[in-house]
Design a protein around this motif. Structure first.
Motif, PDB file in Angstrom:
ATOM      1  N   THR A  62       0.809  -1.220   0.000  1.00  7.98           N
ATOM      2  CA  THR A  62       0.000   0.000   0.000  1.00  7.98           C
ATOM      3  C   THR A  62       0.844   1.272   0.000  1.00  7.98           C
ATOM      4  OG1 THR A  62      -0.154  -0.105   2.422  1.00  7.98           O
ATOM      5  CG2 THR A  62      -1.939  -1.123   1.146  1.00  7.98           C
ATOM      6  N   ASN A  78       0.833  -7.455  -4.984  1.00 10.25           N
ATOM      7  CA  ASN A  78      -0.488  -7.011  -5.449  1.00 10.25           C
ATOM      8  C   ASN A  78      -0.990  -7.750  -6.679  1.00 10.25           C
ATOM      9  OD1 ASN A  78      -0.456  -5.175  -3.386  1.00 10.25           O
ATOM     10  ND2 ASN A  78       0.037  -3.415  -4.666  1.00 10.25           N
ATOM     11  N   THR A 101      -8.706  -0.978  -5.391  1.00  7.93           N
ATOM     12  CA  THR A 101      -8.623   0.450  -5.096  1.00  7.93           C
ATOM     13  C   THR A 101      -9.195   1.328  -6.201  1.00  7.93           C
ATOM     14  OG1 THR A 101      -7.001   2.249  -4.740  1.00  7.93           O
ATOM     15  CG2 THR A 101      -6.302   0.406  -6.087  1.00  7.93           C
ATOM     16  N   TYR A 125       1.436   1.923  -8.345  1.00 10.36           N
ATOM     17  CA  TYR A 125       0.553   1.240  -7.395  1.00 10.36           C
ATOM     18  C   TYR A 125      -0.747   0.831  -8.077  1.00 10.36           C
ATOM     19  CZ  TYR A 125      -2.874   0.815  -3.631  1.00 10.36           C
ATOM     20  OH  TYR A 125      -3.885   0.386  -2.814  1.00 10.36           O
ATOM     21  N   LYS A 129      -2.278  -2.975  -8.648  1.00 12.72           N
ATOM     22  CA  LYS A 129      -3.597  -3.366  -8.141  1.00 12.72           C
ATOM     23  C   LYS A 129      -4.515  -3.824  -9.269  1.00 12.72           C
ATOM     24  CE  LYS A 129      -4.899  -3.284  -4.481  1.00 12.72           C
ATOM     25  NZ  LYS A 129      -4.872  -4.377  -3.470  1.00 12.72           N
TER      26      LYS A 129
END
Length: 283
Positions: A62, A78, A101, A125, A129
């Motif tokens: 995260t 992830n 997310t 990120y 994800k």
């Protein structure tokens, strides 16, 4: 039902644990130290040995900004690890609920993103994800955003401390999203686990929308502090390695929505304020 919660030390996992414990059902929630999701054999052995009915994957990389320079490491957790977990769940006949997310979207839409809108992450990120979402295809993917709760560091607790320590606080006013209480999200996940909903993508965020500035003002108001001590600034005032989507509001069109973010924050307030006070006393 038998439950397995990965990332058992996380803020969200703590609230899922508390909720499921009320039912007296069997639950196992290994922390990161107890289960390395990148250890394929360990993951498969745990799922086959515990034989859960439901697996809630709260484990994730995260650290958004760190992912920019360590994308391969973030992807291992992830993305690749999710593929192994999903395969193990399919083999065991377990219902996997994987957390994703709002950062899978680019933030350019003027209306809330629906579950079937085309993703387009703007940072590493978000890309990792999204890889996890694809790896969990055939299971349940729940996108959420702007989480706060009593069991971990988060923006709401930061603002409570800031109100006590600083005369004014500068907060960005050009990023829109949905503050979501982990207790509400935990209940949402449990409802999905017990439902007859089909596998697919779901949006698990509070209703309504605001900016980080708007959320900070609400926190100051609940504290009895002057909300004008919060000053709006553009994101450019706080340059960071990873770009953020400017508006990542999610529409919930596939199941019962979570209550409005402001209503939830008011309900969470006694818990949030008392936990922050406890942390300050123990510091």
């Amino acid at each position: 039902m038998r439950w397995l919660i990965t990332g058992g030390g996380s803020m969200l996992a703590a609230d899922v644990l508390d909720l499921v414990a009320l039912s007296g059902e069997q639950i196992l929630a290994p922390t990161r130290a107890e289960l390395d999701l990148c250890d394929e054999r360990a993951v498969r052995d745990l799922v086959s040995g515990h034989r859960p009915d439901v697996v809630v994957n709260c484990a994730a990389w995260t650290a958004v900004d760190e992912a920019e320079s360590r994308e391969a490491e973030a992807l291992a957790i992830n993305g690749h690890a999710v593929a192994v977990l999903a395969d193990a769940c399919s083999w065991a006949g377990a219902r996997l609920i994987h957390l994703s997310t709002d950062y899978v979207f680019d933030g350019r839409s003027r209306v809330p993103y629906r579950e079937d809108d085309q993703p387009g992450p703007v940072n590493a990120y978000g890309r990792t994800k999204l890889a996890g979402e694809l790896a969990a295809a055939g299971h349940y993917v729940v996108r959420t955003a702007w989480l706060y709760g009593a069991h971990g560091p988060n923006f709401v607790r930061t603002m409570i401390r800031s109100a006590a320590e600083r005369d004014t606080v500068d907060v960005v006013n050009d990023q829109r999203g949905q503050p979501t209480w982990t207790v509400d999200l935990a209940a949402f996940l449990v409802r999905i686990a017990r439902s007859d909903l089909m596998p697919g993508v779901y949006h698990g965020t509070s209703s309504g929308e605001t900016t980080w500035y708007g959320l900070a003002r609400e926190v100051f108001t609940l504290l009895g502090a002057d909300p004008d001590r919060v000053r709006p600034v553009p994101s450019s005032r706080f340059p960071r390695p990873a770009p953020r989507p400017s508006s990542s509001v999610l529409a919930n069109t596939r199941c019962e929505p979570i209550r409005h973010w402001r209503t939830a924050l008011h309900a969470a307030w006694p818990v949030m304020a008392s936990e922050e006070a406890r942390q300050c006393r123990s510091a």
